[in-house]
Design a protein around this motif. Structure first.
Motif, mmCIF file in Angstrom:
data_model
loop_
_atom_site.group_PDB
_atom_site.id
_atom_site.type_symbol
_atom_site.label_atom_id
_atom_site.label_comp_id
_atom_site.label_asym_id
_atom_site.label_seq_id
_atom_site.Cartn_x
_atom_site.Cartn_y
_atom_site.Cartn_z
ATOM 1 N N VAL A 25 62.261 -2.643 -1.111
ATOM 2 C CA VAL A 25 61.098 -2.147 -1.842
ATOM 3 C C VAL A 25 60.108 -1.563 -0.844
ATOM 4 C CG1 VAL A 25 59.165 -2.796 -3.307
ATOM 5 C CG2 VAL A 25 61.388 -3.858 -3.646
ATOM 6 N N LYS A 26 59.704 -0.315 -1.094
ATOM 7 C CA LYS A 26 58.712 0.289 -0.212
ATOM 8 C C LYS A 26 57.327 0.071 -0.806
ATOM 9 C CE LYS A 26 61.672 3.895 1.319
ATOM 10 N NZ LYS A 26 62.026 5.204 0.780
ATOM 11 N N ALA A 27 56.576 -0.855 -0.230
ATOM 12 C CA ALA A 27 55.227 -1.142 -0.705
ATOM 13 C C ALA A 27 54.466 -1.731 0.464
ATOM 14 C CB ALA A 27 55.268 -2.132 -1.858
ATOM 15 N N PRO A 28 53.136 -1.574 0.480
ATOM 16 C CA PRO A 28 52.350 -2.113 1.597
ATOM 17 C C PRO A 28 52.591 -3.613 1.779
ATOM 18 C CG PRO A 28 50.952 -0.809 0.136
ATOM 19 C CD PRO A 28 52.307 -0.856 -0.497
ATOM 20 N N ASP A 29 52.455 -4.396 0.711
ATOM 21 C CA ASP A 29 52.772 -5.819 0.772
ATOM 22 C C ASP A 29 52.931 -6.360 -0.644
ATOM 23 O OD1 ASP A 29 50.263 -6.090 -0.278
ATOM 24 O OD2 ASP A 29 49.328 -6.605 1.620
ATOM 25 N N ARG A 30 53.141 -7.677 -0.760
ATOM 26 C CA ARG A 30 53.411 -8.245 -2.082
ATOM 27 C C ARG A 30 52.182 -8.260 -2.971
ATOM 28 N NH1 ARG A 30 53.858 -12.796 1.638
ATOM 29 N NH2 ARG A 30 51.816 -13.805 1.605
ATOM 30 N N ASP A 31 51.002 -7.978 -2.403
ATOM 31 C CA ASP A 31 49.789 -7.946 -3.210
ATOM 32 C C ASP A 31 49.516 -6.567 -3.800
ATOM 33 O OD1 ASP A 31 49.097 -10.612 -2.948
ATOM 34 O OD2 ASP A 31 48.235 -10.257 -0.958
ATOM 35 N N ALA A 32 50.382 -5.591 -3.504
ATOM 36 C CA ALA A 32 50.170 -4.239 -4.033
ATOM 37 C C ALA A 32 50.318 -4.261 -5.551
ATOM 38 C CB ALA A 32 51.185 -3.280 -3.427
ATOM 39 N N LEU A 33 49.456 -3.520 -6.226
ATOM 40 C CA LEU A 33 49.535 -3.457 -7.677
ATOM 41 C C LEU A 33 50.747 -2.629 -8.081
ATOM 42 C CD1 LEU A 33 45.859 -2.978 -8.861
ATOM 43 C CD2 LEU A 33 47.213 -5.060 -8.645
ATOM 44 N N MET A 34 51.384 -3.053 -9.164
ATOM 45 C CA MET A 34 52.581 -2.380 -9.654
ATOM 46 C C MET A 34 52.310 -0.911 -9.930
ATOM 47 S SD MET A 34 55.190 -4.016 -9.717
ATOM 48 C CE MET A 34 56.857 -4.042 -10.271
ATOM 49 N N GLN A 35 51.116 -0.601 -10.456
ATOM 50 C CA GLN A 35 50.845 0.783 -10.847
ATOM 51 C C GLN A 35 50.787 1.724 -9.653
ATOM 52 O OE1 GLN A 35 47.399 -0.329 -12.915
ATOM 53 N NE2 GLN A 35 45.961 0.093 -11.298
ATOM 54 N N ASN A 36 50.653 1.156 -8.444
ATOM 55 C CA ASN A 36 50.588 2.030 -7.272
ATOM 56 C C ASN A 36 51.958 2.268 -6.645
ATOM 57 O OD1 ASN A 36 47.856 2.095 -7.654
ATOM 58 N ND2 ASN A 36 47.447 0.411 -6.246
ATOM 59 N N LEU A 37 53.005 1.686 -7.233
ATOM 60 C CA LEU A 37 54.350 1.909 -6.688
ATOM 61 C C LEU A 37 55.018 3.069 -7.413
ATOM 62 C CD1 LEU A 37 55.809 -1.687 -6.333
ATOM 63 C CD2 LEU A 37 54.285 -0.443 -4.829
ATOM 64 N N SER A 38 55.989 3.691 -6.742
ATOM 65 C CA SER A 38 56.756 4.747 -7.394
ATOM 66 C C SER A 38 57.702 4.112 -8.404
ATOM 67 C CB SER A 38 57.548 5.523 -6.354
ATOM 68 O OG SER A 38 58.599 4.731 -5.881
ATOM 69 N N GLY A 39 58.210 4.950 -9.322
ATOM 70 C CA GLY A 39 59.110 4.457 -10.359
ATOM 71 C C GLY A 39 60.310 3.732 -9.776
#
Lengths: 296, 522
Positions: free
Chosen positions: B407-421
């Motif tokens: 999963v490409k995301a800053p960290d586990r606290d990133a909001l779902m809406q800020n991730l790509s589909g």
């Protein structure tokens, strides 16, 4: 009794249509009521008092708009804040200006326009007409609001913009509509009318200011918008109905029916709750109601 | 064929001698330091269909939003018909003759077609609306492009295809010369896609220009003249479609990486996991959506449900997840009759679900990754003890899942809406597969995902099957069904009209069955 609800309701109809829920309606009316009396006293004219009330409403609405539209604050929280501020500040100013227990000074207010005597004497019909038409001038002005609002909302480009902004602001953005400007405009307009509705209470009905004199009429005005299905004529009908409830309260009290007066006092508010709960049910407001618009 | 290619090339080179319709020079855009576009140069010629190809997050939509005036570029200039222009808002773009059809339609459902079209326009009648006149113009315009659209219908009453036509019409009404279509086929059925392509052909015949944003290679090959490939915010190449092929495009889009083809071992069947007998269900409108449907599915098997959207797929998935109570018939999972059981009982029975609408039912957009990760099992050990959540453990498990599912995301606290589909879907997969389900219902698992993410999701589904999980794959994409399934069933108007092993499927037979024109052996 229906008039302040009609005037305020029509103003908040516009801001509601643009997606703004302003529960500060109560506070705006209260500020308007006080500013109307103070203005009329110092400027020695009921009309200038009305103007002062509208300016006060405008100012409070501008604060609301700044916080909610520009700074994306929660509309309910800011509205509640305005109500609390109004309750405290108007009481303080009222006591400073008029003193604690003094009898209120005579201030210029709107008087009942006399029905032509000659007509009233013709027959029983004339008598009925004269009771109906014993109203102050603001009533006649207020009755023009509904058709004017109807035309404005549904037959002009700005009206279409207002309705669209309340539904889907982002889509409006993509066709070049300035969402912030539209919301500011409707909020300021609702402030003008809300202030005027307050002045109607203090200058048209009572001729003096009383602490918390709006007694929930701001909320009832908002309820009238919902009950009127967000249309001008609907708001007119709802205002008349809720106004009738308020009149009933004072009439029943005067008649002395033996019902404990607390219940009579509750009557208009219970009527409001029942109509909203019973008849409105699934009434759908603007889709973007209450949601701040944040441009990416 | 070779001749036609040459002619096309000549025609395009001729067009290039006059200044191009649009030129974007050295465009860069940074969002809070994150690079979305970098030094992009793009030339669009009058009358062409120009594709922007790239994976999700490659910067296609950002570039077009800059062109349409929704974002200011961090650097760079835009030239329109040879003149430098400053597009500060969509209003400026519309005035120049640029129209955009967004991926998520910018229409107001509560308003009528004609109100949506004239919204924001200045008719110069002292602000009075004249909807009748506008409606006539819309009808004439629709006729000119061979469309039919009732100007007085409310937008919420229109089908998705009609809404898209309305969006195109809206842009044309405002005098658009250049139309930007942002992933226009993502929401369309194959038939609607064909209609859209005919429409695009008619537009270019009338000398309109189209920018076509997509990551579907076959569509680009079918409709576009030239294609610019975006990768990580930069345009890596611009080529004529007639000089290339799908494989080359795929390689360019992936940046030279070879796609790992799906590898599938032959299925080894275990015992029956799911058994539906004579299942009848009504949809939300009260109509019969499933009629006497019977299916059985064994562990270690992928059953692909093919069919055109709206033939009972949603109801089938809901009935097997316990979200829809059948009128009659039985659902048995692992031999247990599930009649009258709650959705949680279905989960406890080992059902994993990848829902069709990721945003509404797959994830909670306003919550962060770790919260979404525990949505299905927050209530029991080891996630919680005595109603208190064990965040330390949850954090560790989330981090592990994010690492193993890439999963490409800053960290586990990133909001779902800020991730790509794609990353959202990976979280859904991680959550559903981490509990080792005995039955996985995967509905449109690759919808809205790019190449890389799709391949990833597919491989994970096959891994689950090899572990012995029964997989019910529901998809409208025939390629997806054929690539993954061991057995295929065709759903038409709530009935299974044919079932066959995937190896024996012929595409044309499948197409006929999906259209209800042919019945095979049940």
């Amino acid at each position: 009794m229906a008039m302040p609800i009609l005037i305020a309701g029509m103003g908040f109809l516009f801001s509601e249509r643009a997606g703004v829920v302003n529960i500060g309606a109560e506070g705006i009316m209260l500020f308007g009521a006080l500013a109307g009396v103070v203005g009329a006293l110092y400027l020695n004219s009921a009309w200038l008092g009305l103007l002062a009330a509208m300016l006060a409403g405008l100012l409070v609405a501008a604060i609301f708009a700044l916080l909610t539209v520009s700074l994306h604050a929660d509309q309910i929280v800011v509205g509640a804040g305005i109500n609390i501020l109004a309750a405290g500040l108007t009481t303080t100013v009222n006591r400073i200006v008029f003193g604690m227990n003094a009898t209120p000074p005579a201030i210029p207010s709107f008087h009942v326009l006399p029905f032509p005597d000659a007509l009233a004497r013709i027959s029983w019909l004339g008598e009925i007409l004269s009771t109906i038409f014993s109203q102050n001038i603001l009533v006649y002005l207020a009755l023009f609001i509904a058709p004017l609002s109807q035309y404005f909302l549904f037959h002009t480009e700005i009206g279409l913009k207002i309705r669209a902004v309340g539904e889907y602001p982002k889509a409006c953005d993509t066709v070049g509509i300035d969402v912030v400007r539209v919301r500011y405009g409707t909020i300021l307009f609702s402030g003008l009318l809300g202030g005027a509705a307050g002045a109607y209470l203090s200058l048209g009905v009572l001729s003096f200011f009383m602490e918390s004199m709006t007694a929930g009429r701001g909320f009832i005005a908002l309820a009238a918008v919902v009950f009127g299905k967000y249309t001008p004529y609907g708001v007119l009908g709802a205002a008349l109905l809720f106004g009738a409830g308020l009149s009933l309260e004072s009439r029943l009290q005067a008649l002395g029916t033996g019902i404990p007066y607390q219940f009579i006092l509750m009557a208009p508010y219970i009527l409001t709750i029942l109509t909203l709960a019973g008849f409105v049910g699934r009434n759908k407001g603007p889709a973007a109601s209450g949601i701040p618009y944040i441009k990416e | 064929m070779a001749n036609k290619k040459q002619m096309d090339n000549q025609a395009l080179t001729q067009k290039q001698t006059t200044p191009p319709l649009l030129e974007m020079r050295h465009i860069s855009k940074y969002f809070a330091g994150v690079r979305a576009n970098h030094n992009i140069n793009l030339q669009i010629c009058q009358g062409e269909v120009h594709a922007l190809l790239g994976e999700n997050g490659a910067g296609k939509s950002t570039l077009m939003n800059i062109l349409y005036g929704l974002y200011p570029p961090t650097a760079g200039k835009i030239y329109w018909k040879g003149q430098a222009v400053d597009i500060q808002s969509p209003k400026d773009a519309i005035a120049l003759g640029i129209g955009m059809v967004h991926q998520h339609f910018m229409l107001i459902p509560a308003l009528s077609v004609v109100e949506n079209v004239v919204l924001g326009m200045n008719c110069g009648r002292q602000g009075r609306l004249n909807l009748n006149e506008a409606a006539k113009k819309i009808e004439a315009l629709a006729k000119a492009y061979n469309m039919s659209l009732d100007p007085w219908a409310k937008v919420w009453q229109l089908s998705v295809g009609q809404q898209q036509r309305l969006e195109i019409l809206k842009a044309l009404y405002k005098g658009a010369d250049l139309l930007i279509l942002d992933e226009p086929t993502a929401v369309l059925t194959p038939q609607e896609t064909e209609e859209l392509f005919n429409m695009i052909r008619r537009l270019t015949e009338a000398n309109h220009t189209v920018i076509f944003i997509s990551h579907k290679l076959n569509e680009i090959m079918a409709i576009c003249d030239r294609v610019s490939i975006l990768r990580l915010g930069e345009i890596t190449s611009t080529i004529h479609v007639c000089d290339t092929c799908q494989q080359t495009l795929a390689r360019l889009m992936m940046g030279g990486e070879e796609l790992s083809a799906i590898e599938k071992k032959p299925a080894s069947l275990h015992e029956t996991v799911l058994e539906c007998t004579k299942l009848c269900c009504r949809n939300t409108r009260g109509l019969m959506a499933l009629k006497d449907l019977s299916l059985s599915l064994a562990g270690g098997e992928i059953l692909g449900i093919a069919g055109v959207d709206g033939n009972g797929q949603s109801e089938l998935a809901d009935a097997i997840c316990g979200l829809l109570t059948p009128e009659s018939g039985k659902v048995r999972i692992n031999g247990v009759d599930m009649a009258g059981k709650s959705a949680r009982a279905f989960l406890e029975q080992g059902v994993g679900h990848i829902p069709e609408d990721r945003h509404r039912r797959g994830v909670v957009l306003s919550m962060n990754i770790r919260e979404n990760f525990i949505l299905m099992n927050y209530y029991k050990a080891p996630m919680s003890h005595k109603h208190l959540l064990d965040w330390k453990l949850i954090d560790r498990l989330t981090d592990e899942a994010m690492a193993s599912y890439q999963v490409k995301a800053p960290d586990r606290d990133a909001l779902m809406q800020n991730l790509s589909g794609g990353n959202q879907q990976k979280i859904v997969l991680a959550r559903e597969l981490s509990k080792a389900p005995s039955l996985l219902i995967a509905m449109h698992p690759s919808r809205g995902l790019d190449f890389g993410a799709t391949a990833y999701v597919h491989n994970r589904i096959i891994e689950a099957r090899d572990r012995g999980c029964a997989v019910l794959l529901i998809s409208t994409e025939i390629e997806e069904i054929l690539a993954l399934s061991d057995r295929v069933a065709v759903l038409y108007e709530g009935e299974v009209v044919g079932q066959m092993p995937a190896a024996e499927v012929k595409t044309d037979t499948l197409g006929l069955m999906m259209a209800g024109a042919l019945r095979g052996a049940g």
